[in-house]
Write a protein that holds these residues in place. Structure first.
Motif, mmCIF file in Angstrom:
data_model
loop_
_atom_site.group_PDB
_atom_site.id
_atom_site.type_symbol
_atom_site.label_atom_id
_atom_site.label_comp_id
_atom_site.label_asym_id
_atom_site.label_seq_id
_atom_site.Cartn_x
_atom_site.Cartn_y
_atom_site.Cartn_z
ATOM 1 N N SER A 177 0.807 -1.221 0.000
ATOM 2 C CA SER A 177 0.000 0.000 0.000
ATOM 3 C C SER A 177 0.843 1.276 0.000
ATOM 4 O O SER A 177 0.323 2.362 0.226
ATOM 5 N N GLU A 178 2.131 1.124 -0.267
ATOM 6 C CA GLU A 178 3.015 2.293 -0.254
ATOM 7 C C GLU A 178 2.545 3.380 -1.225
ATOM 8 O O GLU A 178 2.458 4.556 -0.874
ATOM 9 N N ASP A 179 2.218 2.960 -2.445
ATOM 10 C CA ASP A 179 1.805 3.948 -3.451
ATOM 11 C C ASP A 179 0.554 4.698 -3.009
ATOM 12 O O ASP A 179 0.447 5.913 -3.181
ATOM 13 N N LEU A 180 -0.376 3.959 -2.417
ATOM 14 C CA LEU A 180 -1.602 4.586 -1.919
ATOM 15 C C LEU A 180 -1.259 5.649 -0.883
ATOM 16 O O LEU A 180 -1.738 6.781 -0.940
ATOM 17 N N ALA A 181 -0.405 5.279 0.086
ATOM 18 C CA ALA A 181 -0.073 6.202 1.168
ATOM 19 C C ALA A 181 0.586 7.467 0.622
ATOM 20 O O ALA A 181 0.245 8.578 1.017
ATOM 21 N N LEU A 182 1.515 7.288 -0.321
ATOM 22 C CA LEU A 182 2.186 8.461 -0.883
ATOM 23 C C LEU A 182 1.192 9.349 -1.614
ATOM 24 O O LEU A 182 1.254 10.563 -1.549
ATOM 25 N N ARG A 183 0.272 8.697 -2.321
ATOM 26 C CA ARG A 183 -0.704 9.471 -3.088
ATOM 27 C C ARG A 183 -1.600 10.300 -2.166
ATOM 28 O O ARG A 183 -1.765 11.496 -2.372
ATOM 29 N N VAL A 184 -2.127 9.673 -1.115
ATOM 30 C CA VAL A 184 -3.045 10.435 -0.266
ATOM 31 C C VAL A 184 -2.285 11.495 0.534
ATOM 32 O O VAL A 184 -2.800 12.582 0.769
ATOM 33 N N MET A 185 -1.036 11.213 0.900
ATOM 34 C CA MET A 185 -0.305 12.185 1.711
ATOM 35 C C MET A 185 0.170 13.383 0.895
ATOM 36 O O MET A 185 0.477 14.429 1.443
ATOM 37 N N ALA A 186 0.239 13.193 -0.423
ATOM 38 C CA ALA A 186 0.650 14.320 -1.269
ATOM 39 C C ALA A 186 -0.310 15.482 -1.101
ATOM 40 O O ALA A 186 0.056 16.645 -1.255
ATOM 41 N N SER A 187 -1.578 15.176 -0.753
ATOM 42 C CA SER A 187 -2.540 16.267 -0.604
ATOM 43 C C SER A 187 -2.769 16.611 0.867
ATOM 44 O O SER A 187 -3.694 17.329 1.209
ATOM 45 N N ALA A 188 -1.926 16.094 1.748
ATOM 46 C CA ALA A 188 -2.096 16.390 3.176
ATOM 47 C C ALA A 188 -1.449 17.711 3.559
ATOM 48 O O ALA A 188 -1.533 18.135 4.697
ATOM 49 N N PHE A 189 -0.787 18.335 2.596
ATOM 50 C CA PHE A 189 -0.127 19.602 2.895
ATOM 51 C C PHE A 189 -0.883 20.713 2.197
ATOM 52 O O PHE A 189 -1.167 20.636 1.025
#
Ligand SMILES: [Zn+2]
Length: 634
Positions: A539-551
């Protein structure tokens, strides 16, 4: 060397990304975060933000982001291991080294200590050389004659080693100190029966300090003033200096590489300094050796585009050929490697002085791509009008082609070589890659996926079943983003919530199972540490994708960044409410699905109706059922 994952997460929990970034970038506190000028792209107003809560940096201008390890890799050009060691050393943690005996470890510690001592000695010598430069009219005259400004001389720390056999004795009171010989500054000569002689290696030379990517002085290059020999003299190989790995000017150029988008690899340190003076601060040079794969690999950590610049003479051609060999294994489809050949009478310095900056920049754009140079090298001396010549060309091309990584470039080159050899694509491929290897040349994307995806038995304290539950992706993404940003909210959730999230279909479900495991094993962690633990996870790709918009960046009326106004406590509270809202919606939807299933089964299964009623009650409790619908069922 493999460093245990748990150590890395422990390390990231202890270091502070604000402190690490703050060593290189001036940061100003604004609300919950720190802001500064992005070190990865040129900018005048700050859009680079560092979050102490997330232990992550993020640039709103160029999108670069990462944790403390990522910052050191990106900005200081360290490898992963180097970055981990650097961070550990700073906070006094001992990096566990697999299979290392206590003796090995002691030796490694001694080695590190020695390296630090050697760079100190070299730095001290460099300072003395700089001081001598100020008092040496002829050395100043030399640099001025090459058109160098005082600023460039300062940026590169240029100096002068005076005449005389033991000038360094005035800098190092103990001239017998073995460190002086080990650092390469002093030569020790002892011939049979004679008394030992010690003297300075560099005498009456202009001095170019060689720095590693951390900016530490690891050696020197010295150019003779006047006609002496050798013209160029470098430090010998020492525990801190390896010619096959270091590049002159890389430390000084590292920011320019990002601004200019490419690195220019030249033949010597004078080229590098002269190019910086003439508006090309993105140049580096090898140190009297051919360009190796280590050099190329190092460069590709800073940029995706490498331009080798060589003199147009025979020596330049041979150097280019070696650079080609060094570059082939790294020439992936997203990178660019080019070869620039100047007219035989010119080096970059003289070319720019004669034709101007624009003309040189044009040469760079028009430089020969790796693919064309490879073909040129392969067909050199081959008469393509004869079968023998064509076969010879193909056999020259084979090892170079084989060294290329898989990808579109490699395939196109195969066609090109096949055409020149007057063979069909498949014929050549059969010739070069006997059946099994050639059978399924996976596309890079496919290949990566299958090699990366390793289904493993998850640590499952609550025995979650591998989820199949599908919910709208945006909602599951949202929950993932909140929980990866505020892991401590996991504790506040009910078992029902945990089950709900962990049993979602992949990739969301496995991500929450992993988070649950992390919570058991390591307690709460900031995103910066979680990110490291997720490497290679499905699920690494998922986590990176969702966190990209956490900022998020708040802008004022004039478009300038505004400080984050909420305190960390307020942010956590907001996040908690947000998460509850999402979970209620997910619960509601999931109950809805289960109710529909129960109704469908009711005809055949008498218990299904009971299940339906229970589900309905639960849904009512959530208070999410429109009142009218609730009444009609009562
Ligand atoms: Zn940036």
């Amino acid at each position: 060397m493999a460093i245990p994952q748990s150590f890395i997460q422990e390390l990231l929990a202890r270091v502070d990304v604000v402190e690490v970034v703050g060593r290189y970038v001036q940061l100003k506190k604004g609300g919950a975060n720190f802001m500064g000028l992005c070190p990865f792209h040129g900018e005048k107003s700050p859009s680079f933000s560092v979050s102490p809560a997330k232990q992550f940096f993020h640039c709103f201008g160029c999108g670069k982001n990462g944790n403390a390890i990522g910052f050191l890799m990106e900005h200081a050009g360290m490898t992963f291991i180097e970055a981990v060691k650097d961070l550990a050393q700073n906070i006094g943690m001992q990096v566990p080294e697999d299979d290392a005996s206590p003796q090995d470890r002691a030796r490694a510690a001694e080695q590190r200590q020695k390296q630090a001592t050697l760079t100190d000695v070299l730095e001290k010598a460099g300072e003395a050389y700089r001081k001598h430069l100020r008092n040496s009219p002829k050395a100043i005259e030399y640099f001025k004659g090459r058109g160098l400004s005082g600023q460039v001389a300062k940026d590169f720390g240029l100096g002068y080693a005076p005449e005389g056999w033991r000038s360094l004795a005035s800098v190092f009171p103990d001239y017998q100190d073995p460190l002086l010989a080990e650092s390469g500054l002093v030569i020790v000569n002892q011939e049979d029966g004679e008394e030992e002689k010690r003297y300075d290696r560099f005498r009456d030379r202009v001095m170019f300090p060689i720095r590693n990517v951390k900016g530490e002085c690891i050696g020197f290059g010295g150019r003779v003033l006047g006609e002496g020999t050798p013209k160029y003299l470098n430090s010998p190989e020492t525990p801190v200096f390896s010619k096959g790995r270091e590049l002159y000017g890389l430390f000084e150029a590292r920011n320019a590489l990002r601004d200019m988008g490419y690195v220019l690899v030249t033949e010597g340190y004078m080229d590098v300094v002269a190019l910086a003076q003439l508006g090309f601060p993105n140049a580096v040079a090898t140190l009297g050796t051919a360009c190796t794969t280590d050099h190329v690999q190092k460069l590709f950590r800073f940029t995706d585009s490498v331009v080798f610049s060589f003199d147009g003479d025979g020596a330049g051609r041979r150097a280019a050929r070696k650079a080609l060999d060094g570059a082939l294994p790294y020439a992936t489809d997203v990178r660019s490697v080019k070869f620039l050949f100047l007219p035989p009478e010119h080096d970059p310095d003289s070319y720019i002085r004669e034709f101007g900056k624009e003309a040189f920049a044009h040469c760079v754009t028009e430089a020969m791509p790796l693919s064309r140079f490879l073909i040129e090298v392969a067909r050199e001396g081959c008469d393509l009008h004869t079968a023998e010549g064509r076969a010879h060309m193909a056999s020259n091309a084979k090892p170079m082609w084989m060294a290329l990584p898989d990808g579109a470039l490699k395939r196109q080159l195969l066609s090109e070589i096949a055409e020149l050899a007057d063979l069909g694509n498949h014929e050549l491929q059969d010739l070069w890659m006997p059946a099994p290897a050639a059978a399924a040349p996976a596309r890079p994307g496919e290949f990566k996926k299958s090699s990366k995806f390793k289904p493993r038995e998850p640590y499952a304290p609550k025995a979650y079943k591998r989820g199949t539950r599908l919910i709208p992706q945006g909602r599951a993404d949202h929950a993932a983003r909140v929980l990866l940003s505020h892991m401590d909210l996991w504790e506040d959730l009910s078992t029902e919530d945990h089950n709900l999230l962990c049993e979602l279909a992949p990739p969301h479900g496995p991500l929450f199972v992993w988070l649950d495991q992390q919570h058991h094993e390591h307690g709460n962690q900031a995103w910066g540490a979680l990110r490291e633990g997720l490497r290679e996870h499905e699920s690494e790709d998922l986590a990176l994708r969702v966190m990209a918009s956490a900022f998020t960046l708040l802008l004022d009326d004039e478009g300038n960044p505004m400080p984050e106004s909420l305190t960390p406590e307020q942010q956590r509270k907001e996040a908690g409410l947000e998460l509850r809202g999402i979970l209620n919606k997910i619960l509601f939807e999931s109950l809805d699905v289960q109710m529909k299933e129960a109704i469908a089964e009711a005809a055949a299964d008498p218990t299904a109706m009971q299940r339906y009623k229970a589900l309905f009650e639960r849904r009512k409790q959530l208070g999410l059922i429109p009142q009218k619908l609730a009444e009609s069922h009562d």
